[in-house]
Motif scaffolding. Structure first.
Motif, short mmCIF file in Angstrom:
data_model
loop_
_atom_site.label_atom_id
_atom_site.label_comp_id
_atom_site.label_asym_id
_atom_site.label_seq_id
_atom_site.Cartn_x
_atom_site.Cartn_y
_atom_site.Cartn_z
N GLY B 219 0.81 -1.21 0.00
CA GLY B 219 0.00 0.00 0.00
C GLY B 219 0.85 1.26 0.00
N ASN B 220 2.11 1.12 -0.41
CA ASN B 220 3.03 2.26 -0.34
C ASN B 220 2.59 3.40 -1.25
N TRP B 221 1.97 3.09 -2.39
CA TRP B 221 1.56 4.15 -3.31
C TRP B 221 0.04 4.30 -3.36
N ALA B 222 -0.64 3.68 -2.41
CA ALA B 222 -2.09 3.83 -2.40
C ALA B 222 -2.39 5.32 -2.22
N GLY B 223 -3.29 5.84 -3.01
CA GLY B 223 -3.61 7.25 -2.86
C GLY B 223 -3.09 8.11 -4.00
N VAL B 224 -2.11 7.59 -4.76
CA VAL B 224 -1.61 8.45 -5.84
C VAL B 224 -2.63 8.56 -6.97
N SER B 225 -3.40 7.47 -7.19
CA SER B 225 -4.43 7.58 -8.24
C SER B 225 -5.50 8.58 -7.82
N LEU B 226 -5.71 8.66 -6.53
CA LEU B 226 -6.66 9.64 -6.00
C LEU B 226 -6.19 11.06 -6.33
N VAL B 227 -4.88 11.29 -6.15
CA VAL B 227 -4.31 12.61 -6.46
C VAL B 227 -4.57 12.96 -7.92
N MET B 228 -4.40 11.96 -8.78
CA MET B 228 -4.59 12.23 -10.20
C MET B 228 -6.05 12.61 -10.49
N LEU B 229 -6.97 11.82 -9.93
CA LEU B 229 -8.39 12.10 -10.19
C LEU B 229 -8.78 13.48 -9.67
N VAL B 230 -8.27 13.82 -8.48
CA VAL B 230 -8.59 15.13 -7.91
C VAL B 230 -8.06 16.24 -8.82
N CYS B 231 -6.80 16.07 -9.28
CA CYS B 231 -6.20 17.09 -10.15
C CYS B 231 -7.02 17.27 -11.42
N VAL B 232 -7.38 16.14 -12.05
CA VAL B 232 -8.11 16.21 -13.31
C VAL B 232 -9.49 16.83 -13.09
N GLY B 233 -10.17 16.33 -12.05
CA GLY B 233 -11.52 16.84 -11.78
C GLY B 233 -11.50 18.33 -11.49
N ALA B 234 -10.61 18.73 -10.58
CA ALA B 234 -10.55 20.14 -10.20
C ALA B 234 -10.09 20.98 -11.38
N GLY B 235 -9.12 20.46 -12.12
CA GLY B 235 -8.60 21.21 -13.26
C GLY B 235 -9.67 21.49 -14.30
N LEU B 236 -10.52 20.48 -14.57
CA LEU B 236 -11.57 20.65 -15.56
C LEU B 236 -12.63 21.61 -15.05
N LEU B 237 -13.00 21.46 -13.78
CA LEU B 237 -14.05 22.31 -13.21
C LEU B 237 -13.62 23.76 -13.18
N LEU B 238 -12.35 23.99 -12.77
CA LEU B 238 -11.87 25.35 -12.64
C LEU B 238 -11.36 25.91 -13.96
N GLY B 239 -11.14 25.00 -14.92
CA GLY B 239 -10.57 25.44 -16.19
C GLY B 239 -9.14 25.91 -16.06
N ARG B 240 -8.36 25.24 -15.19
CA ARG B 240 -6.96 25.61 -14.96
C ARG B 240 -6.04 24.53 -15.51
#
Lengths: 173, 631
Positions: B219-240
């Motif tokens: 579970g050493n990298w558990a959570g990195v995919s979450l970071v990606m989804l958050v970045c993509v989601g927030a990026g699209l919503l904010l248009g950044r």
């Protein structure tokens, strides 16, 4: 060393130090926005506390705060490369901090572990550098005004790839 | 598998199309509305939230390693209160009656203490317990009293809603009161001491682990995919674009975590010892060399199988390294040898892949052994043996006169007396014919019998020796001392005929006894030696030669041992018990165990068997000198 007490199971020092370096890098990437910078400081502090106390939860939380702070900076107008490098640094800090913790738990501070730690840290850092380089390259190759179709295609591709990767098992059958 | 390939293919195609559109806009003839971006962003964030909720309970895992540096802590007897009560003697005999309720058993224990240690008769003791007059501790008196008049049993809310833990508390208070009535008080307010023993069992060796755990995710990298989804989601919503592109970090590390594999780990381990037969207390250097016979191992965590009975005093038996194919690594540490035989366990290897996302635990067998045979100085004090004449000349002074060295008396000549014993001076002076009598000195035949059962591996101090170690050390000193005095000495252990040295004399016998005590599995702490149940007793009795007296080393913790000693005594083997005291006063169970042992000792003494109570701070010399002068 006392013969009748447990050995020191605190996080190993080299990886802890490298995790701090990664956190400092991330904080440096947050200078574009005061809110982001403050968030980075808080995240770094939580991370340091976690490393000092040997608490994985605090290390994870600290890294998460760093990520959110950097993204806040990105949303407030920080350059693309700084944001990407900041998030990469935060993830690197998480990895190195977790390694320090697990090594401390399994082998303790007295055991020689430098070679293992350097190999691990080098590999993770190289991957991080690769990510930042590739991200910058894609960004600079892109046309000034990105077409919505392209962006959407890339995003969906990334999500699909991620989902595919989640099914990849590193455990051989 | 197929679905994964499909997803991968789809992803790659989409990615290619995206890049193509990016570089040359308008390549794809698909018109997409701006609003779709927001919708996809929202969906991605939703996906991230679901992932977060699903993975919330997931924690980083890693294989726990044993505390090989420690020597196994010694625990005092009486951890389990129930079993202490089970073997508690009754007021009238060594075996208490069996009662089903805990309260009845405690009542019986209190009555026993009052009768046997306070000198009341049974009836009187029962009365006092029933009326709650046996102790001045109200809670305990209340708990055992059954005939208290109703008003005194105050009906409080606390009593009505007394929970199981409250009842348990008054039970423990009662146990304490019983121990106090027997004169056993806690030294340190009942607070458990800090130390290794206080928080349960500690694994101190590698033996007994799974030899191969299989692959496990860390579970050493558990959570990195979450970071990606958050970045993509927030990026699209904010248009950044900055936020959007930061998702690449998550994607990259997720790919890295999944793409490095943990190959098969093929290690060979060799271990060399500075000395295989050191003296107890010596520092022994252990050098371990690990060679990688397989492919590259980027992350190896090694823990050597230090014997649970030996403490590490220098260096570390753990090592973390990366090993290329064919490479090897050497590390060393020192242990302090303790008397006895100590087998090293297998080496524990925890291998991880480069990204640390998977680990596998294996044991690599490598055998080594340290054998520390003590050369004990024989006991200086004389051994309080029982009177017992045998045919052999020796130094045990008997009550009958005859040949010997010490003058005893003069008596009238009887025909058949040896000419050498006629008092010729008196014959010359007075003409009377008299015979000199000397103290007959005879050797005894002694078998040292050691209680080696698992239950005696207890002691009062976590870092101190347990009763078995003290017994073996005592026997090591007693054996040569008895031989020096001219006795025939043998050695036996509880639990059958495997460990038996017939009584004999001579230099070779002395050496054999020393070796036996140092290396027989019966006397080792960590071999997991379990004597058979009690059918070995008739066998032991058949093996013991006639007119042999016994010196039993036993902490006398249970009624069975006491009964065994009495049986041996009744069978014609005069028996002396040397009893190392392993009891402590930390917990109520410990204290009750001390009371129980005291009762058993006094019972055995009452049956005419001398018991030498060997306190933890007393030397064997002091103990024997005290006993000899008291006689």
């Amino acid at each position: 060393m006392s013969t009748d007490h447990r050995i020191d199971h605190g996080p190993t020092r080299p990886s802890s130090a490298l995790a701090l370096v990664a956190a400092v890098t991330t904080t440096a990437a947050g200078v574009y926005s005061p809110v982001a910078f403050a968030g980075c400081l808080v995240g770094g502090l939580v991370l340091v506390t976690g490393l000092a106390a040997g608490e994985q939860r605090a290390v994870t939380t600290g890294s998460a705060i760093l990520v959110v702070a950097v993204l806040t900076g990105g949303a407030a107008g920080a350059p693309i490369v700084a944001t990407l490098a900041g998030v990469t640094g935060a993830l690197l800090a998480l990895d190195l901090g977790s390694t320090a913790l697990s090594l401390g738990e399994q082998l303790g501070r007295r055991a020689p572990t430098l070679r293992l730690e350097l190999v691990h840290a080098t590999a993770s850092t190289l991957v991080g550098l690769g990510i930042v380089t590739a991200g910058t390259a894609v960004h600079s190759a892109a046309a000034e005004e990105q077409p919505v179709t392209a962006v959407l295609g890339l995003v969906v591709a990334a999500v699909v790839l991620l989902l595919a990767l989640r099914r990849v098992d590193t455990v051989p059958d | 598998m197929n679905r994964r390939r499909l997803l991968l293919g789809l992803g790659v195609v989409l990615f290619g199309a995206g890049v193509a559109e990016l570089v040359a806009p308008g390549t794809l003839p698909v018109p997409v509305a701006e609003s779709l971006l927001t919708e996809v962003g929202g969906l991605t964030l939703l996906c991230a939230a679901i992932l977060f909720l699903l993975g919330r309970g997931e924690r980083l895992r890693h294989t726990d390693t044993p505390e090989v540096e420690m020597s196994a802590p010694t625990v005092p007897p009486g951890a389990d209160l129930e079993s202490v009560l089970d073997g508690f003697p009754g007021p009238d005999g060594i075996r208490g009656e069996e009662f089903d309720t805990r309260r009845r058993r405690l009542t019986e224990a209190a009555v026993t203490v009052l009768t046997r240690l306070r000198g009341l008769d049974t009836e009187r003791a029962r009365e006092r317990v029933a009326q709650g007059e046996w102790t001045d501790r109200t809670r305990a008196a209340e708990y055992l009293a059954d005939d208290l008049p109703e008003p005194e049993r105050e009906l409080t809310l606390r009593r009505l809603f007394a929970s199981e833990t409250a009842r348990e508390r008054s039970r423990l208070r009662t146990v304490d009161a019983i121990a106090a009535a027997a004169g056993v008080e806690s030294r340190d307010d009942g607070r458990p001491r800090d130390g290794a023993g206080s928080d349960g069992a500690v694994e101190t060796g590698t033996a007994g682990r799974n030899s191969d755990s299989g692959y496990r995710r860390t579970g050493n990298w558990a959570g990195v995919s979450l970071v990606m989804l958050v970045c993509v989601g927030a990026g699209l919503l904010l248009g950044r674009p900055a936020v959007l592109l930061a998702g690449a970090a998550g994607l990259g590390y997720a790919a890295y975590a999944r793409s490095t594999r943990l190959g098969s780990v093929d290690l060979s381990v060799s271990r060399s010892l500075g000395e295989t037969d050191p003296d107890p207390g010596d520092q022994v250097e252990v050098t371990v060399t690990v060679t990688n016979n397989g492919g590259l191992c980027p992350d190896l965590r090694l823990v050597d199988g230090v014997p649970a009975s030996l403490p590490v005093t220098g260096g570390s038996p753990r090592y973390g390294t990366a090993l290329r194919a064919g490479g090897s690594v050497t590390f060393s540490y020192t242990v302090r040898a303790a008397a006895g035989r100590h087998e090293f366990g297998p080496m524990l290897v925890v291998a991880r892949n480069l990204s640390s996302s998977v680990e596998r635990e294996r044991l690599v067998a490598v055998e080594s052994e340290i054998r520390a045979v003590p050369s004990p100085e024989p006991l200086r004090a004389s051994v309080p043996l029982r009177h017992q004449p045998t045919r052999y000349v020796g130094d045990r002074v008997t009550d009958t006169g005859g040949e010997g060295l010490g003058f005893r008396t003069v008596r009238e000549y009887k025909p058949g007396d040896s000419l050498a014993r006629i008092d010729w001076n008196r014959r010359a002076r007075t003409g009377e014919l008299t015979t000199l009598e000397f103290d007959r000195e005879r050797a005894a035949r002694v078998v040292i019998l050691l209680d080696t059962r698992q239950s005696v591996r207890t002691g009062p101090e976590p870092e101190g020796p347990d009763a078995l170690k003290r017994s073996v050390a005592g026997a090591q000193r007693l054996f040569p001392a008895l031989l020096d005095d001219g006795h025939q000495v043998g050695i036996a252990a509880f639990g059958g005929g495997e460990c038996y040295l017939a009584p004999d004399t001579g230099t070779r016998h002395r050496e054999r006894g020393r070796e036996l005590l140092a290396s027989d599995p019966a006397f080792q702490a960590e071999t997991g030696y379990r004597p058979r149940p009690w059918y070995w007793i008739p066998r032991l009795r058949a093996t013991l030669p006639k007119d042999t007296q016994l010196l039993v080393f036993s902490p006398l913790l249970d009624p069975k041992t006491v009964r065994l000693v009495r049986r041996l005594e009744a069978h014609g083997h005069p028996t002396t018990v040397v009893s190392p005291d392993p009891t402590a006063t930390e917990t109520p169970g410990n204290r009750l165990m001390q009371v129980r042992r005291r009762l058993l000792v006094s019972h055995l003494r009452g049956a005419g068997v001398p018991v030498l109570d060997w306190g933890p701070s007393v030397s064997l010399d002091e103990l024997f000198t005290r006993e000899v002068t008291a006689r």
